[in-house]
Design a protein around this motif. Structure first.
Motif, PDB file in Angstrom:
ATOM      1  N   GLY A   1       0.819  -1.211   0.000  1.00 26.60           N
ATOM      2  CA  GLY A   1       0.000   0.000   0.000  1.00 26.60           C
ATOM      3  C   GLY A   1       0.853   1.261   0.000  1.00 26.60           C
ATOM      4  N   GLY A   2       2.121   1.115   0.348  1.00 25.16           N
ATOM      5  CA  GLY A   2       2.991   2.289   0.426  1.00 25.16           C
ATOM      6  C   GLY A   2       4.119   2.287  -0.594  1.00 25.16           C
ATOM      7  N   HIS A   3       4.413   1.119  -1.185  1.00 21.04           N
ATOM      8  CA  HIS A   3       5.583   1.036  -2.075  1.00 21.04           C
ATOM      9  C   HIS A   3       5.345   0.157  -3.285  1.00 21.04           C
ATOM     10  CE1 HIS A   3       8.361   2.867   0.813  1.00 21.04           C
ATOM     11  NE2 HIS A   3       7.526   2.349   1.682  1.00 21.04           N
ATOM     12  N   THR A   4       6.095   0.476  -4.343  1.00 22.79           N
ATOM     13  CA  THR A   4       6.147  -0.391  -5.516  1.00 22.79           C
ATOM     14  C   THR A   4       7.584  -0.288  -6.007  1.00 22.79           C
ATOM     15  OG1 THR A   4       3.888   0.254  -6.012  1.00 22.79           O
ATOM     16  CG2 THR A   4       5.096  -0.874  -7.767  1.00 22.79           C
ATOM     17  N   GLN A   5       8.339  -1.338  -5.799  1.00 23.41           N
ATOM     18  CA  GLN A   5       9.755  -1.282  -6.163  1.00 23.41           C
ATOM     19  C   GLN A   5      10.207  -2.589  -6.792  1.00 23.41           C
ATOM     20  OE1 GLN A   5      11.592  -0.619  -2.270  1.00 23.41           O
ATOM     21  NE2 GLN A   5      11.690   1.584  -2.659  1.00 23.41           N
ATOM     22  N   ILE A   6      11.218  -2.477  -7.663  1.00 23.29           N
ATOM     23  CA  ILE A   6      11.934  -3.680  -8.084  1.00 23.29           C
ATOM     24  C   ILE A   6      13.343  -3.525  -7.521  1.00 23.29           C
ATOM     25  CG2 ILE A   6      12.783  -5.075 -10.001  1.00 23.29           C
ATOM     26  CD1 ILE A   6      10.445  -4.136 -11.664  1.00 23.29           C
ATOM     27  N   VAL A   7      13.756  -4.523  -6.759  1.00 21.94           N
ATOM     28  CA  VAL A   7      15.023  -4.433  -6.050  1.00 21.94           C
ATOM     29  C   VAL A   7      15.947  -5.558  -6.497  1.00 21.94           C
ATOM     30  CG1 VAL A   7      16.082  -4.401  -3.746  1.00 21.94           C
ATOM     31  CG2 VAL A   7      13.773  -3.496  -4.052  1.00 21.94           C
ATOM     32  N   LYS A   8      17.203  -5.205  -6.759  1.00 20.60           N
ATOM     33  CA  LYS A   8      18.199  -6.231  -7.059  1.00 20.60           C
ATOM     34  C   LYS A   8      18.852  -6.578  -5.724  1.00 20.60           C
ATOM     35  CE  LYS A   8      22.224  -7.049  -9.988  1.00 20.60           C
ATOM     36  NZ  LYS A   8      23.484  -6.624  -9.356  1.00 20.60           N
ATOM     37  N   VAL A   9      18.683  -7.830  -5.322  1.00 25.13           N
ATOM     38  CA  VAL A   9      19.182  -8.239  -4.006  1.00 25.13           C
ATOM     39  C   VAL A   9      20.472  -9.019  -4.219  1.00 25.13           C
ATOM     40  CG1 VAL A   9      18.579  -9.381  -1.838  1.00 25.13           C
ATOM     41  CG2 VAL A   9      16.764  -8.427  -3.274  1.00 25.13           C
ATOM     42  N   ASN A  10      21.608  -8.407  -3.871  1.00 27.94           N
ATOM     43  CA  ASN A  10      22.906  -9.044  -4.072  1.00 27.94           C
ATOM     44  C   ASN A  10      23.291  -9.926  -2.892  1.00 27.94           C
ATOM     45  OD1 ASN A  10      23.267  -7.560  -6.518  1.00 27.94           O
ATOM     46  ND2 ASN A  10      23.794  -5.767  -5.272  1.00 27.94           N
ATOM     47  N   GLN A  11      22.885  -9.463  -1.705  1.00 26.70           N
ATOM     48  CA  GLN A  11      23.159 -10.164  -0.450  1.00 26.70           C
ATOM     49  C   GLN A  11      22.091  -9.728   0.536  1.00 26.70           C
ATOM     50  OE1 GLN A  11      24.535 -12.244   1.470  1.00 26.70           O
ATOM     51  NE2 GLN A  11      25.671 -13.260  -0.169  1.00 26.70           N
ATOM     52  N   TYR A  12      22.045 -10.338   1.719  1.00 30.97           N
ATOM     53  CA  TYR A  12      21.000  -9.972   2.690  1.00 30.97           C
ATOM     54  C   TYR A  12      20.870  -8.453   2.842  1.00 30.97           C
ATOM     55  CZ  TYR A  12      21.050 -14.810   4.374  1.00 30.97           C
ATOM     56  OH  TYR A  12      20.960 -16.170   4.467  1.00 30.97           O
ATOM     57  N   PHE A  13      21.981  -7.771   3.030  1.00 32.39           N
ATOM     58  CA  PHE A  13      21.898  -6.337   3.288  1.00 32.39           C
ATOM     59  C   PHE A  13      22.595  -5.516   2.205  1.00 32.39           C
ATOM     60  CE2 PHE A  13      21.319  -8.537   7.327  1.00 32.39           C
ATOM     61  CZ  PHE A  13      20.028  -8.096   7.595  1.00 32.39           C
ATOM     62  N   ASP A  14      22.651  -6.088   1.017  1.00 38.67           N
ATOM     63  CA  ASP A  14      23.188  -5.356  -0.135  1.00 38.67           C
ATOM     64  C   ASP A  14      22.101  -5.373  -1.207  1.00 38.67           C
ATOM     65  OD1 ASP A  14      24.507  -4.366  -2.316  1.00 38.67           O
ATOM     66  OD2 ASP A  14      26.011  -5.971  -2.427  1.00 38.67           O
ATOM     67  N   MET A  15      21.279  -4.333  -1.178  1.00 38.79           N
ATOM     68  CA  MET A  15      20.127  -4.268  -2.080  1.00 38.79           C
ATOM     69  C   MET A  15      20.153  -2.955  -2.853  1.00 38.79           C
ATOM     70  SD  MET A  15      17.038  -5.585   0.338  1.00 38.79           S
ATOM     71  CE  MET A  15      17.222  -6.969   1.475  1.00 38.79           C
ATOM     72  N   GLU A  16      19.655  -3.019  -4.079  1.00 39.99           N
ATOM     73  CA  GLU A  16      19.702  -1.861  -4.973  1.00 39.99           C
ATOM     74  C   GLU A  16      18.307  -1.685  -5.591  1.00 39.99           C
ATOM     75  OE1 GLU A  16      22.361  -1.440  -8.880  1.00 39.99           O
ATOM     76  OE2 GLU A  16      23.021  -3.000  -7.484  1.00 39.99           O
ATOM     77  N   VAL A  17      17.694  -0.535  -5.387  1.00 40.65           N
ATOM     78  CA  VAL A  17      16.379  -0.292  -5.998  1.00 40.65           C
ATOM     79  C   VAL A  17      16.620   0.071  -7.463  1.00 40.65           C
ATOM     80  CG1 VAL A  17      14.293   1.133  -5.960  1.00 40.65           C
ATOM     81  CG2 VAL A  17      15.434   0.544  -3.810  1.00 40.65           C
TER      82      VAL A  17
END
Ligand code: KG4
Ligand code: ZN
Length: 340
Positions: free
Chosen positions: A143-159
């Motif tokens: 309801g608040g977001h619409t994103q495509i995220v590239k997840v490289n590692q648990y805490f390495d993410m790129e929108v």
């Protein structure tokens, strides 16, 4: 105490659900969610009322989570809470409670990004649910977001793509409101769409660059379309509700799938996960599964209770951060807007 067993309490209070969960080594022992019915009559979340309801719910919800997990609060090893993004008044309740309890029990405090949690919910230890391998693409639709995220590692993410205006959940909810359906209308559109003709009414698809989304035009198109049709026939909505919902859902799914296909092509990544409340939508789940044989994707769809806002997803991030000793201190404050 058995050092092999790490018990984490997760607390979620970013919007209109007060939730607490207990996880042991990444497995959910309890996940209690108190949804706030009060907003229905206003057709959307009223921040002040949400904050007040969180204050009423938080103690009984946490108490229930601990009881259902069959542990004592003294067994806890860490407390994870949603720091943001979300509604400030709502976040403050969870943040303050988490800080006080961590201080009282003298255990680590772990701050969690709500959007990361929707993605990392895929790492909850569940029988019959495979965890994605890195890198993978995650589409977070809520309801608040619409994103495509590239997840490289648990805490390495790129929108790599996001909405430039409304979120997809808002497109569902606002369209539902135009149709006279109660809030939140997303699940109701899904339900009425089941028996409708998805090609009955063509709605426009927005033209937005690259991997970004736009949903505000769709909402306006639905409004004008309904106004025009109701002028011609005052019973238009009742007589065509299933077809309208099916057509609307079909359009939204096409918009999401087009961008997802493009993202997969651009990155060469074929592991695709979804998260966020809208991933409960039956049409999106089906379209994604179809992508397995159409495009050779491997898809990851979370268990229903881990798609909408819940504390189990906060707990799993808490556990992953606990393993890395990534703790925060008492100076931490809630933040309505945070990036990854
Ligand atoms: O993730 P979530 O619980 O809260 C936010 O962080 O926003 O998502 C709530 C959104 C609402 O817009 C709701 O209408 C939508 O998820 N939603 C659905 C369905 N179930 C929930 N939308 C379409 N179809 C559904 N089955
Ligand atoms: Zn959410």
């Amino acid at each position: 105490m058995n050092p092999q067993k790490i018990y984490i309490l997760g607390i979620e209070s970013s919007c209109d659900d007060t939730s607490a969960a207990i996880l042991c080594n990444g497995k959910v022992l309890s996940n209690v969610v108190a949804s706030q019915k009060i907003h229905e009559q206003y057709g959307g979340v009223v921040p002040e009322l949400a904050s007040r309801a969180h204050q009423q719910n938080i103690v009984p919800v946490i108490d229930q989570a601990i009881k259902r997990a069959n542990i004592n609060k003294e067994d806890l090893n860490g407390i994870a809470f949603t720091r943001g993004p979300g509604l400030m008044g709502s976040l403050l309740v969870g943040t303050s409670f988490a800080k006080s309890l961590a201080l009282a029990l003298d255990i680590p405090l772990i701050d969690v990004n709500h959007m990361q949690a929707h993605i990392l919910a895929h790492f909850i230890d569940e029988e019959d649910f495979e965890k994605p391998e890195f890198p993978f693409l995650a589409m977070t639709i809520s309801g608040g977001h619409t994103q495509i995220v590239k997840v490289n590692q648990y805490f390495d993410m790129e929108v790599i793509g996001q909405t430039i205006d409304d979120a997809v959940g808002e497109a569902f909810d606002k369209s539902a409101k135009i149709l006279g359906l109660p809030y939140p209308g997303g699940p109701l559109i899904d339900k009425h769409a089941q028996n409708g003709n998805p090609k009955a009414f063509p709605f426009p698809k927005p033209k937005v660059g690259d991997l970004d989304f736009s949903f505000s035009g769709l909402k306006t198109a639905v409004l004008y379309f309904i106004q025009k049709k109701v002028k011609e026939n005052s019973n238009f909505i009742e007589e065509n509700l299933e077809d309208i919902c099916a057509s609307l859902q079909y359009t939204i799914i096409n918009i999401l799938m087009d961008k997802l296909k493009k993202a997969s092509k651009q990155t060469g990544i074929k592991s695709i996960a979804i998260g966020g409340g809208v991933s409960a939508n039956s049409g999106i789940r089906k379209a994604l599964k179809d992508g397995e044989h159409k495009y050779g994707w491997k898809t990851f769809i979370p268990k229903f209770e881990y798609t909408t806002d819940n504390a189990a997803m906060i707990g799993i991030v808490g556990y992953l951060k606990y393993l890395e000793k990534d703790f925060t201190d008492m100076s931490v404050v809630a933040k309505a807007r945070i990036k990854f």
